[in-house]
Design an enzyme around this catalytic site. Structure first.
Site, PDB file in Angstrom:
ATOM      1  N   ASN A  84       0.817  -1.215   0.000  1.00 13.85           N
ATOM      2  CA  ASN A  84       0.000   0.000   0.000  1.00 13.85           C
ATOM      3  C   ASN A  84       0.848   1.262   0.000  1.00 13.85           C
ATOM      4  O   ASN A  84       0.629   2.184  -0.788  1.00 13.85           O
ATOM      5  CB  ASN A  84      -0.942  -0.001   1.205  1.00 13.85           C
ATOM      6  CG  ASN A  84      -1.941  -1.140   1.171  1.00 13.85           C
ATOM      7  OD1 ASN A  84      -1.985  -1.909   0.213  1.00 13.85           O
ATOM      8  ND2 ASN A  84      -2.744  -1.258   2.217  1.00 13.85           N
ATOM      9  N   HIS A 100     -16.692  34.935 -31.836  1.00 15.97           N
ATOM     10  CA  HIS A 100     -17.784  34.140 -32.431  1.00 15.97           C
ATOM     11  C   HIS A 100     -17.402  33.627 -33.820  1.00 15.97           C
ATOM     12  O   HIS A 100     -18.275  33.342 -34.643  1.00 15.97           O
ATOM     13  CB  HIS A 100     -19.078  34.961 -32.526  1.00 15.97           C
ATOM     14  CG  HIS A 100     -19.512  35.566 -31.234  1.00 15.97           C
ATOM     15  ND1 HIS A 100     -20.270  34.889 -30.298  1.00 15.97           N
ATOM     16  CD2 HIS A 100     -19.271  36.796 -30.701  1.00 15.97           C
ATOM     17  CE1 HIS A 100     -20.495  35.675 -29.261  1.00 15.97           C
ATOM     18  NE2 HIS A 100     -19.885  36.845 -29.471  1.00 15.97           N
ATOM     19  N   SER A 155      -4.286  11.891 -49.117  1.00 14.92           N
ATOM     20  CA  SER A 155      -5.483  11.059 -49.233  1.00 14.92           C
ATOM     21  C   SER A 155      -5.161   9.814 -50.053  1.00 14.92           C
ATOM     22  O   SER A 155      -4.376   9.860 -51.005  1.00 14.92           O
ATOM     23  CB  SER A 155      -6.600  11.849 -49.912  1.00 14.92           C
ATOM     24  OG  SER A 155      -7.633  10.996 -50.345  1.00 14.92           O
ATOM     25  N   LYS A 193      -5.070  16.322 -51.927  1.00 13.74           N
ATOM     26  CA  LYS A 193      -5.292  16.573 -50.506  1.00 13.74           C
ATOM     27  C   LYS A 193      -3.989  16.691 -49.709  1.00 13.74           C
ATOM     28  O   LYS A 193      -3.028  15.981 -49.932  1.00 13.74           O
ATOM     29  CB  LYS A 193      -6.144  15.456 -49.889  1.00 13.74           C
ATOM     30  CG  LYS A 193      -7.563  15.373 -50.400  1.00 13.74           C
ATOM     31  CD  LYS A 193      -8.389  16.586 -50.037  1.00 13.74           C
ATOM     32  CE  LYS A 193      -8.599  16.717 -48.533  1.00 13.74           C
ATOM     33  NZ  LYS A 193      -9.334  15.585 -47.956  1.00 13.74           N
ATOM     34  N   GLU A 218      -5.365  17.478 -35.902  1.00 14.95           N
ATOM     35  CA  GLU A 218      -6.632  16.763 -35.723  1.00 14.95           C
ATOM     36  C   GLU A 218      -6.517  15.698 -34.637  1.00 14.95           C
ATOM     37  O   GLU A 218      -7.418  15.536 -33.805  1.00 14.95           O
ATOM     38  CB  GLU A 218      -7.073  16.130 -37.046  1.00 14.95           C
ATOM     39  CG  GLU A 218      -7.571  17.140 -38.058  1.00 14.95           C
ATOM     40  CD  GLU A 218      -7.897  16.522 -39.404  1.00 14.95           C
ATOM     41  OE1 GLU A 218      -8.554  17.186 -40.211  1.00 14.95           O
ATOM     42  OE2 GLU A 218      -7.495  15.362 -39.659  1.00 14.95           O
ATOM     43  N   LYS A 228      -3.407   3.634 -12.444  1.00 14.94           N
ATOM     44  CA  LYS A 228      -2.144   3.638 -13.187  1.00 14.94           C
ATOM     45  C   LYS A 228      -2.307   3.774 -14.687  1.00 14.94           C
ATOM     46  O   LYS A 228      -1.629   4.589 -15.325  1.00 14.94           O
ATOM     47  CB  LYS A 228      -1.349   2.388 -12.834  1.00 14.94           C
ATOM     48  CG  LYS A 228      -0.872   2.408 -11.395  1.00 14.94           C
ATOM     49  CD  LYS A 228      -0.329   1.078 -10.952  1.00 14.94           C
ATOM     50  CE  LYS A 228      -0.266   1.030  -9.452  1.00 14.94           C
ATOM     51  NZ  LYS A 228      -1.582   1.192  -8.805  1.00 14.94           N
TER      52      LYS A 228
END
Length: 461
Positions: free
Chosen positions: A116, A162, A283, A289, A296, A331
């Site tokens: 312990n 915003h 991609s 791409k 991300e 853990k």
């Protein structure tokens, strides 16, 4: 190192039947807590020496145990040690291997100690080391942001509220905003480290130890400035782990916000930045791409750390005092939290170094829209108009510009004067991006000299 044998469990004396194999598998933690090996060895060596100081062991016995523990550590690290089916966790594995290495003397090591307080110590030693490393990783990311800010003070881009264009800011000001977030993170980790850095060893199972262990000297040997003051609390306390995960969660939230903007700003729609090729992927179908996988993934991994915090809080919320087996669940949450934070900081630091700002695109975005509307309102205030009235006047000017499909900088003085006779020729000086930025002279603002001042403060630390 001798080959592992099928020994009885070290606590088996009280039991009539052996542990069910399903239970052994279900309760075992060796697969993940073995990463505490170095800390367990460190704590065990210190305990052996403390037992010698208390005259429970002779110096010769403590020396033999110390040598044996070092041999066990090397054997495990080299892959020569064989774990047994009877090993429940790294603590029991080390003790068994120690006994196989030096004989019955190994059985004396656990005198006056419980798993312990042993595991409570190991976790604190582990967190102490990892928090220090994370603090350094935070500082490295801060440094990358400051270097980038220092070389881009003249770059102007829109500031948003915003996610709508609000007022112009300097790119350096934007980068230093994340420096400030990270500084709070660094201080949170540093503050939490104080509470982690308290030694629980010597608390026994829950009531303390019967042996005359000098806990203060033991703490000094292990690099702790203080010891826990209540054994019942010490063995069941996981506040340090919870605080760590809380600080880690806030840090990851900050990283995620930054990564969200990196994703947005690298799109064709915004086009403010170019992410380094080495930190993007392509991609499998679309040849054109360039995917921002790193930001991300960091954005997504934030949820992992949140989950670990909630998991540990949930584990702790109903536990009676002292140790309960539930605490084994601390853990994996802590270990994965540590790895997630460290890898996220490391990869993001290198990515930041390679970001290219698209100055022209940023300038175009800052030059379009109505980012200078507040400047015009403040101009009217300077002419004696109450701010609320000035706000109303400029709002009507903006509406007029929208109806006429023109920008605020394209409106003629005569048109402005239809809305208020307080508009004079000097209003044109308030329709200039650079002048607008340089009027922001309050502490922490986006004016060039204020940014340079903050960078000097940072570099002077």
């Amino acid at each position: 190192m001798k080959k592992a044998t099928k020994n009885k469990k070290m606590w088996s004396g009280r039991f009539k039947t052996p542990t069910n194999r399903l239970v052994e598998t279900f309760t075992a933690s060796l697969s993940f807590d073995r990463r505490l090996l170095a800390h367990d060895i460190t704590g065990s060596i210190a305990w052996a020496r403390a037992l010698a100081h208390a005259k429970v062991l002779t110096k010769n016995e403590a020396d033999k145990i110390t040598d044996g523990l070092k041999a066990v550590q090397k054997a495990i690290e080299d892959g020569r040690a064989v774990f047994s089916d009877q090993d429940e966790d790294i603590h029991m594995a080390v003790e068994r291997l120690l006994t196989e290495t030096i004989g019955e003397l190994g059985g004396k090591l656990h005198t006056g100690r419980s798993r312990n307080d042993q595991v409570a110590l190991d976790l604190r030693l582990y967190l102490r080391d990892e928090i220090k490393q994370i603090i350094e990783a935070v500082k490295a990311l801060q440094s990358a942001l400051v270097v980038k800010a220092k070389s881009h003070i003249d770059v102007v881009l829109p500031g948003y509220t915003h996610l709508q264009k609000a007022q112009p800011i300097r790119y350096a000001h934007y980068l230093l905003a994340y420096y400030e977030m990270l500084e709070r993170d660094r201080l949170r980790f540093l503050d939490g480290l104080q509470r982690v850095n308290v030694m629980p060893l010597g608390s026994g199972a829950l009531a303390g130890t019967n042996y005359p262990i000098n806990r203060e000297e033991l703490a000094k040997a292990l690099g702790f400035p203080s010891v826990t003051q209540n054994s019942l609390d010490a063995v069941g306390d996981r506040d340090g782990a919870i605080e760590f995960l809380a600080a880690a969660g806030i840090l990851m939230m900050h990283l995620s916000r930054f990564c969200e903007e990196l994703v947005l700003w690298s799109t064709e729609e915004f086009g403010f930045i170019e992410l380094p090729d080495a930190f993007c992927t392509g991609s499998s179908l679309m040849p054109q791409k360039k995917n921002p996988d790193v930001p991300e993934l960091i954005r997504a991994k934030t949820g992992r750390v949140y989950g670990h915090l909630m998991a540990l809080l949930t584990v702790m919320k109903g536990l009676p005092l002292a140790y309960n087996k539930d605490l084994q669940e601390d853990k994996e949450a802590v270990f994965d939290g540590v790895e997630t934070v460290k890898t996220s900081l490391s990869v993001l630091t290198e990515l930041v170094k390679g970001i290219t700002i698209r100055r022209e695109a940023a300038a175009r975005a800052a030059g379009n829209g109505f980012l200078l509307a507040t400047e015009v309102a403040d101009y009217l205030v300077g002419k004696g108009l109450p701010f609320r009235q000035a706000h109303e006047v400029v709002g009507r000017v903006v509406r007029y510009c929208l109806d006429q499909d023109k920008d605020l900088t394209q409106i003629a003085l005569k048109e402005l004067q239809k809305f208020s006779n307080r508009f004079q020729k000097d209003v044109l000086g308030h329709l200039n991006l650079e002048a607008s930025l340089e009027r922001k002279q309050s502490t922490g603002a986006t004016a060039r000299n204020r940014i340079r001042e903050r960078i000097r403060q940072i570099e002077g630390k």
